[in-house]
Design an enzyme around this catalytic site. Structure first.
Site, PDB file in Angstrom:
ATOM      1  N   LYS A 117       3.080  60.436  85.555  1.00 17.41           N
ATOM      2  CA  LYS A 117       3.404  59.940  83.966  1.00 17.41           C
ATOM      3  C   LYS A 117       3.947  58.587  84.238  1.00 17.41           C
ATOM      4  O   LYS A 117       4.900  58.155  84.522  1.00 17.41           O
ATOM      5  CB  LYS A 117       4.154  61.039  83.408  1.00 17.41           C
ATOM      6  CG  LYS A 117       4.329  60.611  81.862  1.00 17.41           C
ATOM      7  CD  LYS A 117       5.138  61.786  81.158  1.00 17.41           C
ATOM      8  CE  LYS A 117       5.546  61.114  79.924  1.00 17.41           C
ATOM      9  NZ  LYS A 117       6.126  62.228  78.894  1.00 17.41           N
ATOM     10  N   ASP A 149      10.174  68.484  71.317  1.00 18.93           N
ATOM     11  CA  ASP A 149       8.492  68.293  70.873  1.00 18.93           C
ATOM     12  C   ASP A 149       7.917  69.558  71.211  1.00 18.93           C
ATOM     13  O   ASP A 149       6.742  69.507  72.096  1.00 18.93           O
ATOM     14  CB  ASP A 149       7.921  67.096  71.729  1.00 18.93           C
ATOM     15  CG  ASP A 149       6.581  66.742  71.144  1.00 18.93           C
ATOM     16  OD1 ASP A 149       6.268  66.930  69.950  1.00 18.93           O
ATOM     17  OD2 ASP A 149       5.901  66.215  72.248  1.00 18.93           O
ATOM     18  N   GLN A 160      -3.608  58.636  77.403  1.00 16.44           N
ATOM     19  CA  GLN A 160      -2.560  57.722  77.253  1.00 16.44           C
ATOM     20  C   GLN A 160      -2.044  58.180  75.787  1.00 16.44           C
ATOM     21  O   GLN A 160      -2.576  58.417  74.938  1.00 16.44           O
ATOM     22  CB  GLN A 160      -3.302  56.485  77.106  1.00 16.44           C
ATOM     23  CG  GLN A 160      -2.482  55.371  76.139  1.00 16.44           C
ATOM     24  CD  GLN A 160      -2.812  53.711  76.825  1.00 16.44           C
ATOM     25  OE1 GLN A 160      -3.669  53.669  77.592  1.00 16.44           O
ATOM     26  NE2 GLN A 160      -1.985  53.124  76.173  1.00 16.44           N
ATOM     27  N   GLY A 161      -0.617  57.915  75.646  1.00 15.11           N
ATOM     28  CA  GLY A 161       0.158  57.823  74.268  1.00 15.11           C
ATOM     29  C   GLY A 161       0.837  56.782  73.977  1.00 15.11           C
ATOM     30  O   GLY A 161       0.294  55.779  74.463  1.00 15.11           O
ATOM     31  N   ALA A 162       1.917  56.945  73.155  1.00 10.56           N
ATOM     32  CA  ALA A 162       2.479  55.673  72.751  1.00 10.56           C
ATOM     33  C   ALA A 162       3.398  55.035  73.680  1.00 10.56           C
ATOM     34  O   ALA A 162       3.841  53.917  73.550  1.00 10.56           O
ATOM     35  CB  ALA A 162       3.080  55.813  71.582  1.00 10.56           C
ATOM     36  N   GLU A 163       3.746  55.989  74.512  1.00 10.74           N
ATOM     37  CA  GLU A 163       4.771  55.435  75.645  1.00 10.74           C
ATOM     38  C   GLU A 163       4.563  55.488  77.151  1.00 10.74           C
ATOM     39  O   GLU A 163       5.144  54.944  77.822  1.00 10.74           O
ATOM     40  CB  GLU A 163       6.087  56.481  75.478  1.00 10.74           C
ATOM     41  CG  GLU A 163       6.723  56.483  74.112  1.00 10.74           C
ATOM     42  CD  GLU A 163       8.035  56.272  74.041  1.00 10.74           C
ATOM     43  OE1 GLU A 163       8.877  56.730  75.294  1.00 10.74           O
ATOM     44  OE2 GLU A 163       8.891  55.795  73.105  1.00 10.74           O
ATOM     45  N   ALA A 164       3.422  56.364  77.202  1.00 10.69           N
ATOM     46  CA  ALA A 164       3.067  56.492  78.749  1.00 10.69           C
ATOM     47  C   ALA A 164       1.536  56.941  79.115  1.00 10.69           C
ATOM     48  O   ALA A 164       0.891  57.036  78.060  1.00 10.69           O
ATOM     49  CB  ALA A 164       3.892  57.492  79.485  1.00 10.69           C
ATOM     50  N   ARG A 165       1.182  56.593  80.108  1.00 11.50           N
ATOM     51  CA  ARG A 165      -0.329  56.604  80.586  1.00 11.50           C
ATOM     52  C   ARG A 165       0.019  58.005  81.605  1.00 11.50           C
ATOM     53  O   ARG A 165       0.948  57.993  82.338  1.00 11.50           O
ATOM     54  CB  ARG A 165      -0.760  55.719  81.391  1.00 11.50           C
ATOM     55  CG  ARG A 165      -1.253  54.640  80.232  1.00 11.50           C
ATOM     56  CD  ARG A 165      -2.120  53.597  81.132  1.00 11.50           C
ATOM     57  NE  ARG A 165      -2.231  52.262  80.327  1.00 11.50           N
ATOM     58  CZ  ARG A 165      -1.359  51.274  80.480  1.00 11.50           C
ATOM     59  NH1 ARG A 165      -0.621  51.155  81.551  1.00 11.50           N
ATOM     60  NH2 ARG A 165      -1.661  50.256  79.726  1.00 11.50           N
TER      61      ARG A 165
END
Lengths: 174, 225
Positions: free
Chosen positions: B38, B136, B19-24
């Protein structure tokens, strides 16, 4: 001859697929299809434009998902599936290109949740030789496929034709 | 039944892998193939209209960028399905290891390392010449596929179309920072990448000039006036 596919997360829905080669009555079928006189609703796909069954399954999956949410863009589930095979948003053009035409020789026929009677009815409609679906890749017209999907030679170096088409089907509404 | 709000939950056999800041990111199946899902989730602190707009926009941009990279001949995961209502992208799973893991393991000899960095430079030149900026570039966003050793670029979440040398320069700078912070013991990897980039890109001189400029001042441009 017949192959049945199921879909994860879409319980109970199935897709039945048949492949017919050397079909002689395409013109007749097309007229019936347009006139709404076919005994069962099903989808006819130009088999030379489908290199792999995964393409058909992806289109069917997308149609079922849209149907479940009542977000169909075309008039029926089966026409939605045909529309989904294309990488273009032009519905009319897609149905013409990927659907049955007067001179179509090789046809993929598919129906969702088909019963025994449906299968028999479909076989009665199509005057062609039913063959195993494994033969599908031998019919592919690569030149036309790459033209319709606008696939560059660069892209074919890194992946298969089916991969490229899958990406286009998925990315159409993006 | 899949509901519009939380479609992932009811999909059997999905396991959360990150999990990140925008998506799992989930692992699951799509039409019998191993798949990575995603899912971008909504941010409750944002106004709902704005949130929906941003989420949809980013989802679409990510898919478009992956397709664009493939069109210029750079390997990315195959996009299998895009579920707009659930803002989820289904991608074919890449079986392999990230370059980060490979470098940290340190099992590559000098020659292999050089080849790998040359390959990185080559695919960067390709996407940049094709007018795409990854946004990125880190060593964990590059994978080596196990079965043929091909380099696969992943995570186009911050990617956008641009042919401005400035943007490409920043892209390279981000990669250089990733190298110096995570792989400083490996020697100067960035030089090998740039050497290969120069060889394969037709617009390298403009990009390198900007890159040098970005190096001096950092990623952000001074906003004066």
């Amino acid at each position: 001859m017949e192959q049945v596919f199921e879909f994860e997360g879409l319980c109970g829905r199935t897709l039945h697929v048949w492949l017919f080669i050397n079909v002689s009555n395409s013109k007749d079928i097309l007229q019936k299809l347009i006139g709404g006189q076919l005994p069962v609703e099903c989808v006819f796909v130009n088999a030379t434009l489908v290199p792999d069954l995964i393409v058909l399954r992806a289109a069917a999956h997308k149609a079922l998902t849209a149907d479940q949410r009542q977000r169909l863009k075309t008039k029926s589930l089966h026409s939605e599936m045909l529309y989904n095979i294309s990488g273009s948003k032009h519905i009319g053009e897609t149905l013409k290109r990927f659907g049955i035409a007067e001179g179509s020789q090789h046809l993929l026929v598919a129906r969702f949740d088909a019963s025994e009677e449906d299968a028999a009815a479909i076989k009665a409609v199509v005057a062609g030789q039913p063959v195993a679906l494994e033969q599908l890749h031998t019919l592919t017209d690569t030149a036309t496929v790459t033209k319709y999907y606008k696939i560059s030679p660069e892209e074919l170096k890194i992946g298969s034709l089916a991969d490229a088409i899958l990406c286009r089907i998925a990315a159409r509404d993006c | 039944m899949v509901t519009v709000e939380e479609p992932i939950v009811s999909t059997s056999g999905c396991t959360l892998i990150g999990q990140g800041a925008e998506a799992r990111v989930w692992e699951g199946m799509y039409l019998g193939q191993a798949s990575i899902l995603k899912q971008r989730f909504s941010k409750k602190y944002r106004h709902s209209t704005l949130d929906a707009k941003l989420t949809v926009g980013r989802l679409k941009q990510e898919v478009r960028s992956m397709l664009r990279a493939r069109k210029v001949g750079v390997l990315t995961p195959v996009v299998q399905h895009v579920d707009h209502e659930a803002s989820t992208i289904y991608m074919q799973k890449v079986i392999g290891r990230s370059i980060k893991d490979v470098l940290h393991e340190g099992s590559l000899e000098a020659e292999g390392l050089k080849l790998l960095m040359a390959e990185v430079g080559r695919i960067l030149a390709k996407i940049h010449d094709g007018g795409l900026v990854h946004g990125d570039l880190t060593t964990s966003n590059m994978m080596i596929r196990t079965h043929d050793g091909a380099l696969v670029l992943i995570d186009f979440g911050l990617s956008y179309n641009s042919s401005v040398p400035e943007d490409k320069g920043v892209d390279l700078y981000v990669l250089e920072r990733a190298f110096t912070s995570a792989h400083s013991t490996q020697g100067n990897l960035m030089d090998m990448v740039l050497e290969s980039y120069r060889h394969h890109s037709s617009q390298w001189s403009a990009t390198f000039n900007k890159f040098a400029e970005v190096r001096m001042r950092g990623r952000k441009r001074a906003m004066l006036g």
